[in-house]
Design a protein around this motif. Structure first.
Motif, PDB file in Angstrom:
ATOM      1  N   LEU A 291     -20.959  19.217  -5.983  1.00 37.94           N
ATOM      2  CA  LEU A 291     -20.307  17.950  -6.603  1.00 37.94           C
ATOM      3  C   LEU A 291     -20.549  16.975  -6.013  1.00 37.94           C
ATOM      4  N   GLU A 292     -20.137  16.945  -4.656  1.00 29.48           N
ATOM      5  CA  GLU A 292     -20.129  15.728  -3.741  1.00 29.48           C
ATOM      6  C   GLU A 292     -21.942  14.929  -3.612  1.00 29.48           C
ATOM      7  N   THR A 293     -22.793  15.914  -3.980  1.00 30.99           N
ATOM      8  CA  THR A 293     -24.139  15.388  -4.045  1.00 30.99           C
ATOM      9  C   THR A 293     -24.200  14.455  -5.404  1.00 30.99           C
ATOM     10  N   PHE A 294     -23.367  14.549  -6.329  1.00 30.66           N
ATOM     11  CA  PHE A 294     -23.436  13.495  -7.331  1.00 30.66           C
ATOM     12  C   PHE A 294     -22.804  12.173  -7.223  1.00 30.66           C
ATOM     13  N   PHE A 295     -22.160  12.073  -6.031  1.00 28.92           N
ATOM     14  CA  PHE A 295     -21.301  10.886  -5.878  1.00 28.92           C
ATOM     15  C   PHE A 295     -22.258  10.030  -4.983  1.00 28.92           C
ATOM     16  N   THR A 296     -23.279  10.864  -4.250  1.00 26.38           N
ATOM     17  CA  THR A 296     -24.234  10.116  -3.327  1.00 26.38           C
ATOM     18  C   THR A 296     -25.652   9.751  -3.944  1.00 26.38           C
ATOM     19  N   LEU A 297     -25.721  10.122  -5.135  1.00 27.03           N
ATOM     20  CA  LEU A 297     -27.074   9.651  -5.647  1.00 27.03           C
ATOM     21  C   LEU A 297     -27.341   8.087  -5.600  1.00 27.03           C
ATOM     22  N   ASN A 298     -28.673   7.833  -5.321  1.00 29.32           N
ATOM     23  CA  ASN A 298     -28.955   6.575  -5.138  1.00 29.32           C
ATOM     24  C   ASN A 298     -29.501   5.846  -6.247  1.00 29.32           C
ATOM     25  N   TYR A 299     -29.169   6.407  -7.282  1.00 24.35           N
ATOM     26  CA  TYR A 299     -29.384   5.644  -8.727  1.00 24.35           C
ATOM     27  C   TYR A 299     -28.383   4.429  -8.913  1.00 24.35           C
TER      28      TYR A 299
ATOM     29  N   GLU B 134     -30.801  12.603  -3.093  1.00 24.86           N
ATOM     30  CA  GLU B 134     -30.311  11.431  -3.521  1.00 24.86           C
ATOM     31  C   GLU B 134     -31.094  10.590  -4.477  1.00 24.86           C
ATOM     32  N   ASP B 135     -32.382  11.271  -4.573  1.00 24.52           N
ATOM     33  CA  ASP B 135     -33.246  10.608  -5.427  1.00 24.52           C
ATOM     34  C   ASP B 135     -33.434  11.504  -6.785  1.00 24.52           C
ATOM     35  N   THR B 136     -32.975  12.571  -7.034  1.00 27.64           N
ATOM     36  CA  THR B 136     -33.223  13.379  -8.064  1.00 27.64           C
ATOM     37  C   THR B 136     -33.114  12.743  -9.430  1.00 27.64           C
ATOM     38  N   LEU B 137     -31.801  12.077  -9.680  1.00 29.61           N
ATOM     39  CA  LEU B 137     -31.680  11.367 -10.966  1.00 29.61           C
ATOM     40  C   LEU B 137     -32.811  10.019 -11.233  1.00 29.61           C
ATOM     41  N   THR B 138     -33.195   9.430  -9.942  1.00 29.00           N
ATOM     42  CA  THR B 138     -34.455   8.192 -10.104  1.00 29.00           C
ATOM     43  C   THR B 138     -35.466   9.159 -10.356  1.00 29.00           C
ATOM     44  N   ASP B 139     -35.752  10.258  -9.992  1.00 30.78           N
ATOM     45  CA  ASP B 139     -37.153  10.839 -10.321  1.00 30.78           C
ATOM     46  C   ASP B 139     -36.932  11.157 -11.820  1.00 30.78           C
ATOM     47  N   MET B 140     -35.827  11.753 -12.426  1.00 34.38           N
ATOM     48  CA  MET B 140     -35.556  12.101 -13.640  1.00 34.38           C
ATOM     49  C   MET B 140     -35.832  10.932 -14.713  1.00 34.38           C
ATOM     50  N   VAL B 141     -35.287   9.645 -14.310  1.00 36.17           N
ATOM     51  CA  VAL B 141     -35.480   8.806 -15.302  1.00 36.17           C
ATOM     52  C   VAL B 141     -36.605   8.063 -15.214  1.00 36.17           C
ATOM     53  N   ALA B 142     -37.462   8.114 -14.057  1.00 35.92           N
ATOM     54  CA  ALA B 142     -38.605   7.744 -13.995  1.00 35.92           C
ATOM     55  C   ALA B 142     -39.439   8.268 -15.057  1.00 35.92           C
ATOM     56  N   HIS B 143     -39.405   9.680 -15.387  1.00 34.35           N
ATOM     57  CA  HIS B 143     -40.126  10.470 -16.246  1.00 34.35           C
ATOM     58  C   HIS B 143     -39.593   9.946 -17.770  1.00 34.35           C
ATOM     59  N   MET B 144     -38.619   9.407 -17.807  1.00 33.30           N
ATOM     60  CA  MET B 144     -38.297   8.762 -19.265  1.00 33.30           C
ATOM     61  C   MET B 144     -38.784   7.450 -19.859  1.00 33.30           C
ATOM     62  N   THR B 145     -40.124   7.757 -19.963  1.00 34.86           N
ATOM     63  CA  THR B 145     -40.964   6.541 -20.308  1.00 34.86           C
ATOM     64  C   THR B 145     -40.707   6.328 -22.000  1.00 34.86           C
TER      65      THR B 145
ATOM     66  N   THR C 249     -34.707  23.999 -20.570  1.00 37.75           N
ATOM     67  CA  THR C 249     -33.200  24.763 -20.344  1.00 37.75           C
ATOM     68  C   THR C 249     -32.336  23.766 -19.892  1.00 37.75           C
ATOM     69  N   GLY C 250     -31.251  24.060 -20.435  1.00 32.71           N
ATOM     70  CA  GLY C 250     -30.190  22.880 -20.433  1.00 32.71           C
ATOM     71  C   GLY C 250     -29.378  22.770 -19.114  1.00 32.71           C
ATOM     72  N   MET C 251     -29.854  23.409 -18.130  1.00 36.90           N
ATOM     73  CA  MET C 251     -29.039  23.213 -16.745  1.00 36.90           C
ATOM     74  C   MET C 251     -29.054  21.861 -16.214  1.00 36.90           C
ATOM     75  N   SER C 252     -30.300  21.184 -16.360  1.00 38.20           N
ATOM     76  CA  SER C 252     -30.151  19.698 -16.143  1.00 38.20           C
ATOM     77  C   SER C 252     -31.313  19.022 -17.007  1.00 38.20           C
ATOM     78  N   CYS C 253     -30.695  18.261 -17.785  1.00 40.89           N
ATOM     79  CA  CYS C 253     -31.325  17.832 -19.043  1.00 40.89           C
ATOM     80  C   CYS C 253     -31.086  16.374 -19.244  1.00 40.89           C
ATOM     81  N   LEU C 254     -31.752  15.465 -19.235  1.00 39.24           N
ATOM     82  CA  LEU C 254     -31.524  14.064 -19.376  1.00 39.24           C
ATOM     83  C   LEU C 254     -32.025  13.608 -20.952  1.00 39.24           C
TER      84      LEU C 254
END
Ligand SMILES: CCCCCCCC/C=C\CCCCCCCC(=O)N[C@@H](CO[C@@H]1OC[C@@H](O)[C@H](O)[C@H]1O)[C@H](O)/C=C/CCCCCCCCCCCCC
Ligand SMILES: O=c1ccn([C@@H]2O[C@H](COP(=O)(O)OP(=O)(O)O)[C@@H](O)[C@H]2O)c(=O)[nH]1
Length: 411
Positions: A78-86, A159-170, A222-227
């Protein structure tokens, strides 16, 4: 339930663009399957132009938590969600029951990271049969950003997982999901999980993604991580509209795809990092998923066995013996060896380097998984009752779930 669209669909142009993009991204995935490209493509991170921060899309992260039995890695994960660089996100922890030990963990983390926008909700709201949807509902209602990320409790983020996901949300994309994979952990059950998610699962996941890119409208989300885009879900009444299904993830994607939006797989695989791994739990999870797939997409009943190494090997060796007069056993061994080598390469690609175990451990785990796949499938067909955490369900054809009043053991 699926009313005509009220929100503007992506334009024709965007659609063509979507095709170009999806073909691009899938040729990237195919490219990643070739040896010379293998370390470059799947893990190639996309950056997001952050200069115009006001224009950055905000993300509401829903974390459904069921803290019993307690996962020893929950705090770390859970802590890794607090340290996202998004730059713009909120954390919405949804805790299923009062008195759950994860409440304390969430409170401690919120205290440690007061600058992060985080809140928690306890008890859920019963809007359907799916307990995960019921649990997330209060968090979803409170979500204030335009994107919603459903993120399962066992995941660890870079740190950059969310950034990577949003970058695919064209602009033409409505849903971005991560391909399930695992973090490096100790013990044979963890090796087994890595071998499964890095070989058989990854192969089908990327292949189905490719079919989708070619316009075949296949959905393997798969809904385990789905934006997802919240406004699209809201047109259908939000996530509560999907509470009738147990595999809400599949139906989220089907619905969003049906509205003309694209689906993308992000370049970073999802890092499952549950602290307790057990072979029994792993097998029962795969059986549960198999039951879901059979009920939701009935033709997997025939296609799935035909995508398995052992089944194909038996058929191909028989064909080889009849047509080419080849020796049955030699043919079968050659087939199995070639397949396992290809899977070893696949695993190295998904891992982005050599896996943290020996080739011998790989072979043992790979053989176990390939042979157990047949038993998992037979078991799934034989007994369609689905046990998930503390509850049991039955699925009607098409995926609508019904609760079953059977007490089940926790795996
Ligand atoms: C020669 C042709 C070969 C085609 C063979 C296709 C056979 C398909 C084989 C394997 C499918 C792999 C799909 C990968 C997803 C597997 C994981 C899974 O099953 N997840 C389900 C459950 O997820 C959890 O559910 C509860 C939720 O709360 C959790 O958060 C979730 O993680 C999930 O619901 C499944 C979604 C995808 C289903 C895919 C269905 C496959 C459809 C195949 C169609 C093939 C068409 C071929 C056309 C030519
Ligand atoms: O009754 C339930 C069962 C599951 N979950 C959540 O749904 C997600 C996926 O659960 P699980 O890991 O059991 O599913 P799997 O990945 O094995 O399908 C996790 O975040 C759980 O906390 C939930 O909120 N309520």
């Amino acid at each position: 339930m699926h009313a005509p669209p009220a929100v503007a669909k992506p334009s024709e142009h965007a659609h063509k663009h979507a095709h170009k993009h999806s073909v691009d991204s899938c040729s990237t995935l195919l490219g990643s399957l070739t040896l010379d490209n293998r370390y470059r493509k799947l893990h190639r991170r996309r950056a997001l132009p952050m200069d115009g921060e006001p224009g950055v899309m905000g993300v509401s992260i829903l974390k459904p938590l069921v803290g019993t039995p307690m996962d020893p890695n929950l705090m770390t994960n859970l802590e890794t969600f607090f340290t996202l660089n998004y730059p713009k996100f909120e954390l919405l922890f949804c805790i299923q029951e009062e008195g759950d030990p994860s409440i304390m963990i969430v409170q401690q983390l919120m205290k440690k990271h007061p600058h992060v926008d985080a809140s928690y909700f306890i008890g859920g709201v019963e809007v359907g049969v799916n307990p995960k949807i019921n649990n997330m509902q209060p968090g979803y209602l409170a979500a204030k950003h335009e994107l919603v990320l459903v993120s399962d409790s066992g995941l660890l983020m870079k740190e950059d997982t969310l950034t990577d996901m949003v970058a695919h949300m064209t602009p033409d994309v409505g849903i971005v999901h991560q391909m399930p994979f695992t973090c490096d952990r100790k013990g044979w059950p963890a090796i087994l999980e890595k071998v499964y998610f890095g070989t058989s699962h990854a192969r089908m996941y990327l292949f189905l993604g490719l079919l989708d890119a070619f316009g075949l409208r296949v959905n393997c989300c798969t809904g385990m991580s789905c934006l997802m885009r919240k406004k699209v879900l809201d047109e259908d009444g939000g996530i509560s509209a999907f509470g009738v299904y147990l595999a809400e993830d599949y139906f989220f994607a089907k619905y969003i795809q049906g509205r003309g939006w694209g689906i993308r797989i992000s370049s970073q695989p999802a890092c499952q990092n549950a602290g307790t791994t057990r072979v029994k739990g792993f097998l029962s999870r795969l059986t549960r998923w198999c039951k879901l797939r059979i009920a939701m997409v009935p033709h997997t009943l025939f296609l799935e066995p035909l995508s398995e190494c052992m089944v194909l090997g038996l058929i191909a060796s028989w064909a080889g013996a009849v047509l080419l007069r080849a020796d049955y056993l030699t043919f079968f061994l050659f087939h199995t060896l070639t397949w396992s080598l290809a899977d070893w390469i696949m695993l190295n690609i998904v891992q982005n380097g050599p896996p943290p175990f020996s080739k011998f451990e790989f072979v043992i785990s790979w053989l176990f998984r390939e042979i157990s796949a047949i038993f998992i499938f037979v078991h799934a067909v034989w007994n369609p009752v689905i046990s998930w955490r503390h509850k049991s369900f039955k699925l009607r054809w098409g995926g609508i779930a019904e609760p079953v009043n059977t007490k089940v053991a926790v795996m």
